[in-house]
Design a protein around this motif. Structure first.
Motif, PDB file in Angstrom:
ATOM      1  N   SER A  10     122.234  48.149   0.339  1.00  9.95           N
ATOM      2  CA  SER A  10     121.108  48.579   0.984  1.00  9.95           C
ATOM      3  C   SER A  10     121.394  49.602   2.059  1.00  9.95           C
ATOM      4  O   SER A  10     120.597  50.575   2.337  1.00  9.95           O
ATOM      5  CB  SER A  10     120.191  47.345   1.499  1.00  9.95           C
ATOM      6  N   GLY A  24     118.386  54.756  -5.000  1.00  8.67           N
ATOM      7  CA  GLY A  24     118.393  53.678  -6.006  1.00  8.67           C
ATOM      8  C   GLY A  24     119.660  53.959  -6.918  1.00  8.67           C
ATOM      9  O   GLY A  24     120.047  52.862  -7.646  1.00  8.67           O
ATOM     10  N   LEU A  27     121.503  50.875  -4.743  1.00  6.88           N
ATOM     11  CA  LEU A  27     120.943  49.602  -4.624  1.00  6.88           C
ATOM     12  C   LEU A  27     120.515  49.234  -5.973  1.00  6.88           C
ATOM     13  O   LEU A  27     120.670  47.784  -6.090  1.00  6.88           O
ATOM     14  CB  LEU A  27     119.687  49.806  -3.761  1.00  6.88           C
ATOM     15  N   VAL A  28     119.728  49.801  -6.931  1.00  9.46           N
ATOM     16  CA  VAL A  28     119.332  49.196  -7.959  1.00  9.46           C
ATOM     17  C   VAL A  28     120.572  48.532  -8.985  1.00  9.46           C
ATOM     18  O   VAL A  28     120.460  47.215  -9.302  1.00  9.46           O
ATOM     19  CB  VAL A  28     118.493  49.980  -8.901  1.00  9.46           C
ATOM     20  N   ASN A  47     113.564  46.203  -4.925  1.00  9.77           N
ATOM     21  CA  ASN A  47     114.309  47.421  -4.481  1.00  9.77           C
ATOM     22  C   ASN A  47     113.484  48.391  -3.687  1.00  9.77           C
ATOM     23  O   ASN A  47     113.689  48.714  -2.581  1.00  9.77           O
ATOM     24  CB  ASN A  47     115.000  48.096  -5.748  1.00  9.77           C
ATOM     25  N   SER A  51     113.570  49.869   0.155  1.00 10.70           N
ATOM     26  CA  SER A  51     113.414  51.258   0.537  1.00 10.70           C
ATOM     27  C   SER A  51     112.575  51.999   1.004  1.00 10.70           C
ATOM     28  O   SER A  51     112.726  52.798   1.477  1.00 10.70           O
ATOM     29  CB  SER A  51     114.036  52.047  -1.035  1.00 10.70           C
TER      30      SER A  51
END
Length: 254
Positions: A10, A24, A27-28, A47, A51
């Motif tokens: 993150s 993304g 993080l995804v 997520n 974000s």
């Protein structure tokens, strides 16, 4: 271990996202790797719950240093939020499979165009004013906001490219405007995911703090080094997005 991995991911995602979008991309996959058996909607909602704080922080930092055209961007933010909510609803009834397969080619066109136009986004010369600017900005917010709610990968980069190519912004101004619209689309998506019970708030809070820290660092570097730096990061992120989305769409094919 999950807390450590997700916090680090993150932090990095907030750093990248604050400059040109694409957080993304980091993080995804980290969420899906940490929780392979969790419902995808829950991971996507978690997520977004992190974000949105990073993009909001980036918006605040940019707004203090970069002149934003609020008269056009605020209506666009409202349109973007509504479109993202609609997109998130549509994905519950329509498969995004065709878009998933087309996305690498769309991103490749964006990358090639930006590479070919070496002067693109170097100077800030907005092409529209008044009502025309509001309509153009709302069109950007509505179209890409719907895409963010419906599918999502590369949303921040698409916002940046649209502001540079169509509205005449430089890369720094485009990134600042993109963060405002991306914040509203994230908030709208989180509202829908939360309503459906698809957010893990205990993970989201820790990830949000890390995302904000990364966002503060990223905006600081972008403001220090200007449009040329943002353009370079944009090219790197779009190239990474092409690789990632191409693998997602075609890597598992026999």
């Amino acid at each position: 271990m999950e807390w450590l991995v997700l916090t680090a991911a993150s932090l990095l995602a907030g750093f990248v996202d604050s400059i040109v979008g694409g957080g993304g991309l980091i993080l995804v996959p980290a969420l899906f790797a940490a929780f392979p058996h969790a419902p995808p909607a829950t991971l996507l909602g978690t997520n977004k719950s992190a974000s949105m704080w990073g993009t909001a922080t980036a918006t605040w930092r940019y707004a203090r240093r970069v002149p934003l055209r609020w008269s056009a961007l605020l209506p666009a933010a409202g349109v973007c939020a509504l479109a993202a909510w609609l997109g998130a609803w549509v994905v519950t009834v329509v498969s995004p499979e065709a878009l998933r397969r087309a996305l690498p080619f769309v991103l490749a066109a964006v990358l090639l165009y930006t590479l070919a136009r070496k002067d693109l986004g170097r100077t800030h010369q907005p092409r529209y004013a008044g009502r025309a600017e509001v309509l153009a900005t709302c069109a950007v917010g509505g179209t890409i906001g719907f895409y963010d709610g419906f599918f999502g990968p590369g949303t921040g980069s698409f916002f940046v490219f649209a502001f540079v190519r169509w509205l005449g912004y430089d890369f720094l101004g485009a990134s600042a405007a993109a963060k405002l619209l991306n914040t509203t689309s994230n908030v709208a998506a989180v509202a829908l995911f939360a309503w459906k019970g698809h957010v893990w708030w205990h993970y989201g809070l820790a990830m949000a703090l890390a995302n904000v820290a990364g966002s503060l660092l990223g905006t600081r570097l972008a403001l220090q080094h200007g449009a040329g730096f943002v353009r370079g990061v944009f090219l790197i992120v779009v190239a990474a997005l092409i690789a990632k989305t191409a693998w997602d769409a075609y890597g598992a094919l026999p």
